[in-house]
Design a protein around this motif. Structure first.
Motif, PDB file in Angstrom:
ATOM      1  N   LYS A  57       3.581  10.376   6.745  1.00  0.00           N
ATOM      2  CA  LYS A  57       3.413  11.571   7.561  1.00  0.00           C
ATOM      3  C   LYS A  57       4.732  12.265   7.862  1.00  0.00           C
ATOM      4  O   LYS A  57       4.843  13.499   7.786  1.00  0.00           O
ATOM      5  CB  LYS A  57       2.704  11.192   8.861  1.00  0.00           C
ATOM      6  N   PHE A  58       5.786  11.460   8.184  1.00  0.00           N
ATOM      7  CA  PHE A  58       7.028  12.065   8.651  1.00  0.00           C
ATOM      8  C   PHE A  58       8.134  12.075   7.591  1.00  0.00           C
ATOM      9  O   PHE A  58       8.983  12.963   7.573  1.00  0.00           O
ATOM     10  CB  PHE A  58       7.525  11.323   9.902  1.00  0.00           C
ATOM     11  N   ASP A  59       8.142  11.057   6.693  1.00  0.00           N
ATOM     12  CA  ASP A  59       9.222  10.958   5.703  1.00  0.00           C
ATOM     13  C   ASP A  59       8.790  11.356   4.303  1.00  0.00           C
ATOM     14  O   ASP A  59       9.625  11.439   3.398  1.00  0.00           O
ATOM     15  CB  ASP A  59       9.778   9.528   5.671  1.00  0.00           C
ATOM     16  N   GLY A  60       7.496  11.562   4.128  1.00  0.00           N
ATOM     17  CA  GLY A  60       7.014  11.928   2.805  1.00  0.00           C
ATOM     18  C   GLY A  60       7.046  10.791   1.812  1.00  0.00           C
ATOM     19  O   GLY A  60       6.965  11.008   0.591  1.00  0.00           O
ATOM     20  N   GLN A  61       7.156   9.537   2.281  1.00  0.00           N
ATOM     21  CA  GLN A  61       7.170   8.369   1.407  1.00  0.00           C
ATOM     22  C   GLN A  61       5.773   7.745   1.377  1.00  0.00           C
ATOM     23  O   GLN A  61       5.237   7.370   2.405  1.00  0.00           O
ATOM     24  CB  GLN A  61       8.188   7.344   1.905  1.00  0.00           C
ATOM     25  N   VAL A  62       5.222   7.623   0.189  1.00  0.00           N
ATOM     26  CA  VAL A  62       3.882   7.058   0.021  1.00  0.00           C
ATOM     27  C   VAL A  62       4.018   5.598  -0.397  1.00  0.00           C
ATOM     28  O   VAL A  62       4.644   5.291  -1.423  1.00  0.00           O
ATOM     29  CB  VAL A  62       3.068   7.831  -1.035  1.00  0.00           C
ATOM     30  N   SER A  63       3.449   4.695   0.401  1.00  0.00           N
ATOM     31  CA  SER A  63       3.506   3.266   0.094  1.00  0.00           C
ATOM     32  C   SER A  63       2.439   2.892  -0.924  1.00  0.00           C
ATOM     33  O   SER A  63       1.367   3.500  -0.968  1.00  0.00           O
ATOM     34  CB  SER A  63       3.317   2.434   1.366  1.00  0.00           C
ATOM     35  N   THR A  64       2.739   1.864  -1.703  1.00  0.00           N
ATOM     36  CA  THR A  64       1.747   1.386  -2.672  1.00  0.00           C
ATOM     37  C   THR A  64       0.727   0.514  -1.967  1.00  0.00           C
ATOM     38  O   THR A  64       0.947   0.043  -0.834  1.00  0.00           O
ATOM     39  CB  THR A  64       2.439   0.584  -3.783  1.00  0.00           C
ATOM     40  N   HIS A  65      -0.362   0.263  -2.647  1.00  0.00           N
ATOM     41  CA  HIS A  65      -1.402  -0.566  -2.031  1.00  0.00           C
ATOM     42  C   HIS A  65      -0.921  -1.996  -1.839  1.00  0.00           C
ATOM     43  O   HIS A  65      -1.361  -2.697  -0.926  1.00  0.00           O
ATOM     44  CB  HIS A  65      -2.673  -0.536  -2.897  1.00  0.00           C
ATOM     45  N   LEU A  66       0.011  -2.455  -2.669  1.00  0.00           N
ATOM     46  CA  LEU A  66       0.548  -3.803  -2.498  1.00  0.00           C
ATOM     47  C   LEU A  66       1.395  -3.892  -1.233  1.00  0.00           C
ATOM     48  O   LEU A  66       1.341  -4.897  -0.497  1.00  0.00           O
ATOM     49  CB  LEU A  66       1.387  -4.181  -3.722  1.00  0.00           C
ATOM     50  N   GLN A  67       2.175  -2.850  -0.954  1.00  0.00           N
ATOM     51  CA  GLN A  67       2.983  -2.839   0.264  1.00  0.00           C
ATOM     52  C   GLN A  67       2.107  -2.816   1.517  1.00  0.00           C
ATOM     53  O   GLN A  67       2.386  -3.513   2.506  1.00  0.00           O
ATOM     54  CB  GLN A  67       3.927  -1.628   0.247  1.00  0.00           C
ATOM     55  N   ILE A  68       1.060  -2.032   1.481  1.00  0.00           N
ATOM     56  CA  ILE A  68       0.148  -1.952   2.630  1.00  0.00           C
ATOM     57  C   ILE A  68      -0.537  -3.292   2.858  1.00  0.00           C
ATOM     58  O   ILE A  68      -0.659  -3.772   3.990  1.00  0.00           O
ATOM     59  CB  ILE A  68      -0.880  -0.827   2.417  1.00  0.00           C
ATOM     60  N   THR A  69      -0.969  -3.920   1.768  1.00  0.00           N
ATOM     61  CA  THR A  69      -1.634  -5.226   1.876  1.00  0.00           C
ATOM     62  C   THR A  69      -0.690  -6.269   2.449  1.00  0.00           C
ATOM     63  O   THR A  69      -1.061  -7.064   3.321  1.00  0.00           O
ATOM     64  CB  THR A  69      -2.144  -5.667   0.499  1.00  0.00           C
ATOM     65  N   ARG A  70       0.569  -6.281   1.970  1.00  0.00           N
ATOM     66  CA  ARG A  70       1.562  -7.238   2.452  1.00  0.00           C
ATOM     67  C   ARG A  70       1.852  -7.033   3.944  1.00  0.00           C
ATOM     68  O   ARG A  70       1.984  -7.996   4.702  1.00  0.00           O
ATOM     69  CB  ARG A  70       2.848  -7.105   1.634  1.00  0.00           C
ATOM     70  N   ASN A  71       1.933  -5.787   4.380  1.00  0.00           N
ATOM     71  CA  ASN A  71       2.171  -5.500   5.800  1.00  0.00           C
ATOM     72  C   ASN A  71       1.008  -5.983   6.672  1.00  0.00           C
ATOM     73  O   ASN A  71       1.222  -6.509   7.773  1.00  0.00           O
ATOM     74  CB  ASN A  71       2.392  -4.006   6.008  1.00  0.00           C
ATOM     75  N   CYS A  72      -0.227  -5.787   6.179  1.00  0.00           N
ATOM     76  CA  CYS A  72      -1.412  -6.224   6.945  1.00  0.00           C
ATOM     77  C   CYS A  72      -1.439  -7.738   7.075  1.00  0.00           C
ATOM     78  O   CYS A  72      -1.716  -8.280   8.157  1.00  0.00           O
ATOM     79  CB  CYS A  72      -2.683  -5.735   6.266  1.00  0.00           C
TER      80      CYS A  72
END
Length: 209
Positions: free
Chosen positions: A7-22
């Motif tokens: 939203k603020f930095d314009g950086q789109v995370s991959t689905h692997l990064q999102i899964t790892r964070n969760c």
């Protein structure tokens, strides 16, 4: 975090990064023992505002006749029905008819009118008339009607009641199933039916209460 970066930095995370964070967040919850009952089924609060009531038909005291009425309204027509029973519980009269009305309330008013007219013809004066419509009972009690057709029926009913020893009362739908059965079937009959002897199919409804 991934949402804020997008939203603020314009950086789109991959689905692997999102899964790892969760997964990392869940491990922190377990490690620090937060939300101890997170895997437990939710507790349902019991409310004391609801209670179960037993609804049943009870015979009138002598010498009264109890009349249960009902009106059934549908887009293609309307029907009315009523059951007359004495203190020993036996059906002494019933009626059902197809009627032309503008709404469900007029159907209920028509049923009550029949329930008063037939006893007058038989010289029965001690009546207890029970219906399901609280709106109807309140309207007759307050003598206030919102429409002309309702006012006409109400005036006729109150005029006849003044000559009888009768009272109107409310009954839950479960307590007047025979009258409801008559009204629903009255939608489809061509000629009005008034009889002292109930048919076998209707007699079964009477025995259920």
């Amino acid at each position: 975090m991934a949402r804020n970066k997008a939203k603020f930095d314009g950086q789109v995370s991959t689905h692997l990064q999102i899964t790892r964070n969760c997964i990392s967040f869940l491990h922190k919850l377990i490690l620090y023992q937060r939300f101890t009952y997170i895997c437990s089924p939710p507790l349902v609060e019991r409310s004391n505002s609801h209670r179960v009531s037993t609804v049943y038909w009870s015979p009138p005291t002598y010498p009264y006749i109890k009349i249960n009425t009902d009106g059934s309204f549908a887009p293609f027509g309307a029907g009315v029905g009523g059951v007359f029973r004495k203190h020993f519980g036996q059906c002494i009269l019933y009626f059902q008819a197809s009627v032309c009305v503008v709404d469900a309330l007029e159907a209920e008013l028509t049923a009550v009118y029949w329930a008063i007219t037939l006893p007058k013809m038989n010289h029965w004066h001690n009546l207890i008339i029970k219906g399901y419509s609280e709106v109807l009972l309140q309207m007759l009690q307050d003598r206030r009607q919102d429409s002309w057709c309702h006012a006409q029926w109400a005036n006729k009913i109150m005029c006849m009641l003044s000559t009888l020893k009768a009272r109107l009362a409310f009954i839950y739908r479960e307590g007047k199933q025979p009258a409801n059965w008559l009204a629903r079937n009255g939608l489809y009959i061509v000629e009005s039916l008034v009889s002292y002897t109930p048919p076998l199919s209707f007699f079964c409804w009477l025995e259920m209460l």
